[in-house]
Design a protein around this motif. Structure first.
Motif, PDB file in Angstrom:
ATOM      1  N   LEU A 138       0.808  -1.213   0.000  1.00 12.52           N
ATOM      2  CA  LEU A 138       0.000   0.000   0.000  1.00 12.52           C
ATOM      3  C   LEU A 138       0.846   1.270   0.000  1.00 12.52           C
ATOM      4  N   LEU A 139       2.029   1.226   0.586  1.00  6.28           N
ATOM      5  CA  LEU A 139       2.859   2.428   0.673  1.00  6.28           C
ATOM      6  C   LEU A 139       3.463   2.833  -0.671  1.00  6.28           C
ATOM      7  N   ILE A 140       3.841   1.879  -1.474  1.00  8.37           N
ATOM      8  CA  ILE A 140       4.503   2.190  -2.743  1.00  8.37           C
ATOM      9  C   ILE A 140       3.563   2.933  -3.699  1.00  8.37           C
ATOM     10  N   PRO A 141       2.344   2.437  -3.975  1.00  8.28           N
ATOM     11  CA  PRO A 141       1.448   3.219  -4.839  1.00  8.28           C
ATOM     12  C   PRO A 141       0.999   4.519  -4.189  1.00  8.28           C
ATOM     13  N   GLY A 142       0.889   4.526  -2.867  1.00 13.60           N
ATOM     14  CA  GLY A 142       0.522   5.758  -2.170  1.00 13.60           C
ATOM     15  C   GLY A 142       1.591   6.827  -2.334  1.00 13.60           C
ATOM     16  N   LEU A 165       3.683   6.975  -4.838  1.00 12.17           N
ATOM     17  CA  LEU A 165       3.646   7.346  -6.253  1.00 12.17           C
ATOM     18  C   LEU A 165       2.545   8.367  -6.511  1.00 12.17           C
ATOM     19  N   ALA A 166       1.379   8.151  -5.919  1.00 14.07           N
ATOM     20  CA  ALA A 166       0.277   9.102  -6.083  1.00 14.07           C
ATOM     21  C   ALA A 166       0.609  10.437  -5.419  1.00 14.07           C
ATOM     22  N   ALA A 167       1.263  10.400  -4.273  1.00 12.53           N
ATOM     23  CA  ALA A 167       1.645  11.642  -3.594  1.00 12.53           C
ATOM     24  C   ALA A 167       2.674  12.423  -4.414  1.00 12.53           C
ATOM     25  N   ALA A 168       3.605  11.712  -5.038  1.00 11.11           N
ATOM     26  CA  ALA A 168       4.578  12.378  -5.906  1.00 11.11           C
ATOM     27  C   ALA A 168       3.888  13.008  -7.111  1.00 11.11           C
ATOM     28  N   LEU A 181      -3.205   5.680  -7.906  1.00 10.39           N
ATOM     29  CA  LEU A 181      -4.589   5.506  -7.475  1.00 10.39           C
ATOM     30  C   LEU A 181      -5.170   4.209  -8.018  1.00 10.39           C
ATOM     31  N   TYR A 182      -4.840   3.852  -9.257  1.00 14.16           N
ATOM     32  CA  TYR A 182      -5.313   2.612  -9.864  1.00 14.16           C
ATOM     33  C   TYR A 182      -4.791   1.398  -9.089  1.00 14.16           C
ATOM     34  N   LEU A 183      -3.512   1.383  -8.756  1.00 17.92           N
ATOM     35  CA  LEU A 183      -2.938   0.257  -8.027  1.00 17.92           C
ATOM     36  C   LEU A 183      -3.487   0.163  -6.609  1.00 17.92           C
TER      37      LEU A 183
END
Length: 82
Positions: A10-14, A16-19, A54-56
């Motif tokens: 959950l942290l990795i896509p989160g 990515l979305a924050a970046a 967000l998709y992931l």
């Protein structure tokens, strides 16, 4: 151990979305970050990062809820689909 792996998933896509949000915000205010040469490319990259993150994240949550049978009937698998 399983919860730690789920947290990392959950942290990795989160992140990515924050970046992606940060890149879009900097584009909106006209701040150009070093690897980008043109402002609109930075904004497009931010939109792509946000969309993929967000998709992931949403896909992982939907998959987890499908396993626990917590989704509406629209997302449940039919007996015939297997």
């Amino acid at each position: 151990m399983g919860r730690l792996i789920a947290l990392l998933i959950l942290l990795i896509p989160g992140a990515l979305a924050a970046a992606g949000i940060k890149l879009m915000r900097d584009t909106f205010f006209g701040i150009l970050i070093n690897p980008f040469q043109i402002l609109w490319i930075q904004g497009l990259t931010g939109m792509i990062f946000f969309g993929v993150g967000l998709y992931l994240l949403g896909g992982f949550i939907l998959y987890r809820d499908k396993k626990r049978n917590l989704v509406s009937t629209r997302f449940r698998k039919n007996e015939d689909d297997q």
